[in-house]
Design a protein around this motif. Structure first.
Motif, PDB file in Angstrom:
ATOM      1  N   GLU A 195       0.843  -1.204   0.000  1.00 26.77           N
ATOM      2  CA  GLU A 195       0.000   0.000   0.000  1.00 26.77           C
ATOM      3  C   GLU A 195       0.876   1.251   0.000  1.00 26.77           C
ATOM      4  N   HIS A 196       1.977   1.185   0.727  1.00 28.94           N
ATOM      5  CA  HIS A 196       2.904   2.321   0.738  1.00 28.94           C
ATOM      6  C   HIS A 196       3.398   2.606  -0.677  1.00 28.94           C
ATOM      7  N   ARG A 240       0.650   4.227  -2.728  1.00 31.71           N
ATOM      8  CA  ARG A 240       0.398   5.639  -2.395  1.00 31.71           C
ATOM      9  C   ARG A 240       1.544   6.513  -2.908  1.00 31.71           C
ATOM     10  N   GLN A 241       2.760   5.957  -2.902  1.00 33.10           N
ATOM     11  CA  GLN A 241       3.878   6.726  -3.472  1.00 33.10           C
ATOM     12  C   GLN A 241       3.711   6.875  -4.988  1.00 33.10           C
ATOM     13  N   ARG A 242       3.004   5.919  -5.577  1.00 31.61           N
ATOM     14  CA  ARG A 242       2.765   5.997  -7.022  1.00 31.61           C
ATOM     15  C   ARG A 242       1.535   6.829  -7.344  1.00 31.61           C
ATOM     16  N   GLY A 243       0.963   7.454  -6.330  1.00 34.07           N
ATOM     17  CA  GLY A 243      -0.156   8.362  -6.570  1.00 34.07           C
ATOM     18  C   GLY A 243      -1.512   7.755  -6.258  1.00 34.07           C
ATOM     19  N   GLY A 244      -1.543   6.539  -5.718  1.00 37.96           N
ATOM     20  CA  GLY A 244      -2.815   5.894  -5.392  1.00 37.96           C
ATOM     21  C   GLY A 244      -3.520   6.607  -4.238  1.00 37.96           C
ATOM     22  N   THR A 245      -4.860   6.618  -4.295  1.00 40.40           N
ATOM     23  CA  THR A 245      -5.633   7.292  -3.235  1.00 40.40           C
ATOM     24  C   THR A 245      -6.818   6.421  -2.850  1.00 40.40           C
TER      25      THR A 245
END
Lengths: 56, 590
Positions: free
Chosen positions: B324-325, B328-333
């Motif tokens: 998940e980290h 989220r670093q790849r722009g996931g929300t």
């Protein structure tokens, strides 16, 4: 290990304190939900799907 | 993976060419075993479902033994030693102390495997008395040719020496870095090997002290319950020996591929320590229906087994949080929207994630197996192979194959032959195993037995609560075929990668954990302490049951005749000879 490697697709760096794994919590709760339902289902398979077991 | 590979960093091959050669050799040994094992797996799946019977049913156990031994001894453990050599050298950032020593243990493992495989395949050749149709669970009273036990013993000695190699590298590193904490991959390798030393006590005694001399004819009989118990002393922790390479990859490689960082190094260490402590004192849970072991001992084994869920659940959290980290670093929300941001087109990532998903399902069927009362419902049914095809057959096998797509370029400086084929391969495996394992689980609930060439009986039908047994058989056969296709795609893809051009600077450094080792107490790295506690727990779990088994039956047992797995071929050779002899005698004597 070597220092952080930022992949090409990284759009932002998220550090330890900024990261809150809420999505992981949701997935784990879903998994526990599935496990609980399966356990209840198992009760039906084992005890209600079979004849009584006679203990001697 | 080309766009991600050209990082400019040196690869493992650039830094450690000698060690990379050993790793490649070990991985190739593993893949050859996998390919052969898959052929036998396909024959088996089609045979027992009566879709296509290429072999005689009497040869089924030869096929089953070859499939089992090649897959869960050769494929998994060769991959393990290759991966662990890579992880040890990479994480301590130093070559092995003696490359000749490293090749020696690899050579021993190859020699042992060849001996065991010759003994098993001898079962197909009636002209020879060599045979070992004893299945992977090779305890008495089934008896194999001495070559089989000798091969196993040499193979295990090879793994012990491999473990000593890793310890040697660690000690040499520690002498130069006395104040440093053990790097995470090195820690995982060392704890796993210590667990292996504890676990193999059982199988070493079973093979060297009982099974080998018995098959050589030195003993007339042995105590079957004793060898069974010693087998399972090793037979359960060996599943963690298969699993730990997958865990090492999930903890240390998957987060980087996902674009993130491991959530917590200390949690990873805790998990590996828990496996060192808890893997071995649980083997009796494989013997819930064995007479001769008191229910109380079985209950203790069950309780210990349930504790083992803890490290796996910790892993589920840590690994998913690390992924998940990355997302989220790849722009996931969003609460779950981040899943879309992950690199699903990367076969290494998708393969490992699908493997993890199937492991979650295997976790459930494992809990059923471990529960003493519910186990009676599924014991010795095909449910059990359904379970372990989710765990070793997917969580481990699919992770190892998927990780190879990432690791192989690091060992060869060559790109993977085809990424799309790799992606198709991991998805085909997932679909194939979904079908096959589902059919096995459901059939098991109907009471259909495992280890049976022809699970159909005259005057008796298995009653399916829903669907039909033939539908499930078809599902099993289609699933098995897809798995075979997937294996062939994998091996071919890797083989063809040798033909791609050499590249430079395609090294992939691994990301640093979010919570580093500095956040954990130093006692975690006290391997002597954990090893000592692991031994104490084993003594507590096994001393009384073993004493009671020996007390009742004696070391050499209450007298069960051996079931030599060489009777059939011997009879097949002798009978025609006797027939010819009789005919010759008949023609001479009027």
């Amino acid at each position: 290990m070597v220092p952080t490697m930022s992949g090409e697709n990284t759009v932002r760096e998220i550090g330890h304190d900024e990261f809150d794994p809420k999505g992981t919590l949701v997935l784990i709760l879903v998994y526990f939900g599935v496990l609980s339902v399966m356990w209840v289902f198992m009760y039906f398979v084992e005890f209600l799907g079979n004849d009584l077991t006679v203990l001697v | 993976m080309s766009e991600q590979l050209e990082s400019g960093a040196p690869t493992f091959l650039d830094k450690f060419p000698d060690e990379a050669a050993v790793v490649r050799a070990a991985l190739w040994s593993s893949f050859i075993a996998l390919a052969l094992g898959a052929v036998f797996g396909l024959i088996q799946a089609l045979h027992r479902t009566d879709v296509l019977r290429l072999i005689d049913s009497t040869d089924y156990y030869t096929v089953l033994t070859a499939h089992g031994v090649l897959m869960v001894v050769s494929f998994t453990i060769f991959f393990l030693v290759g991966l662990f050599t890579w992880a040890t050298v990479r994480s301590f950032d130093r070559g092995v102390e003696s490359i000749r020593y490293t090749w020696t243990w690899y050579g021993l493992m190859v020699a042992g495997t060849l001996m065991a495989v010759v003994a098993i395949l001898g079962g197909f050749v009636p002209q020879t008395d060599i045979s070992a149709d004893v299945l992977f669970t090779f305890y008495a009273p089934m008896q194999a040719h001495p070559l089989f036990y000798g091969g196993l013993a040499i193979f295990v000695i090879g793994t012990w020496l491999a473990g000593a190699d890793y310890i040697w590298t660690w000690r040499a590193w520690a002498a130069e870095n006395p104040d440093e904490r053990i790097p995470l991959q090195g820690f995982m390798v060392l704890t796993t090997m210590l667990m292996w030393y504890v676990a193999t006590i059982g199988i070493a005694i079973a093979v060297v002290a009982f099974l080998l001399p018995w098959s050589l004819g030195l003993f007339d009989q042995i105590n079957p319950l004793l060898t069974r118990t010693l087998f399972w002393f090793w037979g359960h922790p060996v599943v963690y020996f298969w699993l730990m390479p997958a865990y090492l990859l999930w903890y240390t490689v998957l987060p980087t591929i996902a674009g993130g960082r491991l959530f917590s190094d200390p949690l990873g260490r805790v998990v590996f320590v828990l496996f060192l402590l808890l893997s071995t004192p649980v083997g009796i849970h494989h013997q819930y229906v064995d007479p001769g072991i008191a229910e109380g001992f079985k209950t203790i084994a069950m309780t210990n087994t349930m504790f083992l869920l803890l490290p796996s659940l910790l892993t589920a959290f840590t690994v998913v949080a690390s992924v998940e980290h990355g997302a989220r670093q790849r722009g996931g929300t969003g609460l779950l929207g981040w899943l879309r941001a992950l690199p699903w087109r990367n076969p290494a990532f998708t393969g490992m994630m699908l493997a993890g998903l199937m492991f979650a399902a295997g976790g459930f069927s494992g809990m059923i197996n471990a529960g003493m009362n519910i186990n009676y419902l599924v014991h010795n049914t095909i449910w059990v192979p359904g379970h372990f095809h989710l765990t070793v057959g997917t969580a481990v096998a699919l992770t190892l194959m998927a990780a190879t797509y990432w690791l192989w370029p690091q060992l060869t400086n060559r790109r993977l032959y085809s990424r799309p084929i790799g992606l198709a391969q991991v998805v085909i495996w997932f679909v194939g195993m979904g079908l096959m394992s589902n059919a096995m689980h459901v059939q098991g609930l109907f009471g259909i037995p495992r280890r049976t060439a022809e699970p159909q009986y005259e005057g008796f039908d298995f009653v399916a609560s829903f669907g039909s047994v033939s539908e499930l058989n078809l599902q099993l056969a289609i699933g098995g075929t897809l798995l075979f296709i997937s294996t062939m795609l994998f091996v071919t893809n890797i083989a063809l990668s040798a033909g791609t051009p050499k590249l430079s600077g395609i090294g992939q450094p691994l990301s640093e954990p979010l919570s580093t080792v500095d956040d954990s107490p130093e006692i975690l790295d006290n391997l002597k302490l954990w090893f000592g506690i692991a031994l104490v727990l084993v003594v507590l779990a096994y001393a009384l049951p073993l004493a009671s088994i020996i007390d009742r039956g004696g070391l050499l047992g209450p007298g069960v005749d051996p079931v030599p797995m060489i009777v059939e071929p011997v009879a097949a050779t002798i009978e025609p000879t006797l027939g010819r002899l009789a005919a010759a005698v008949g023609s001479v004597v009027p």
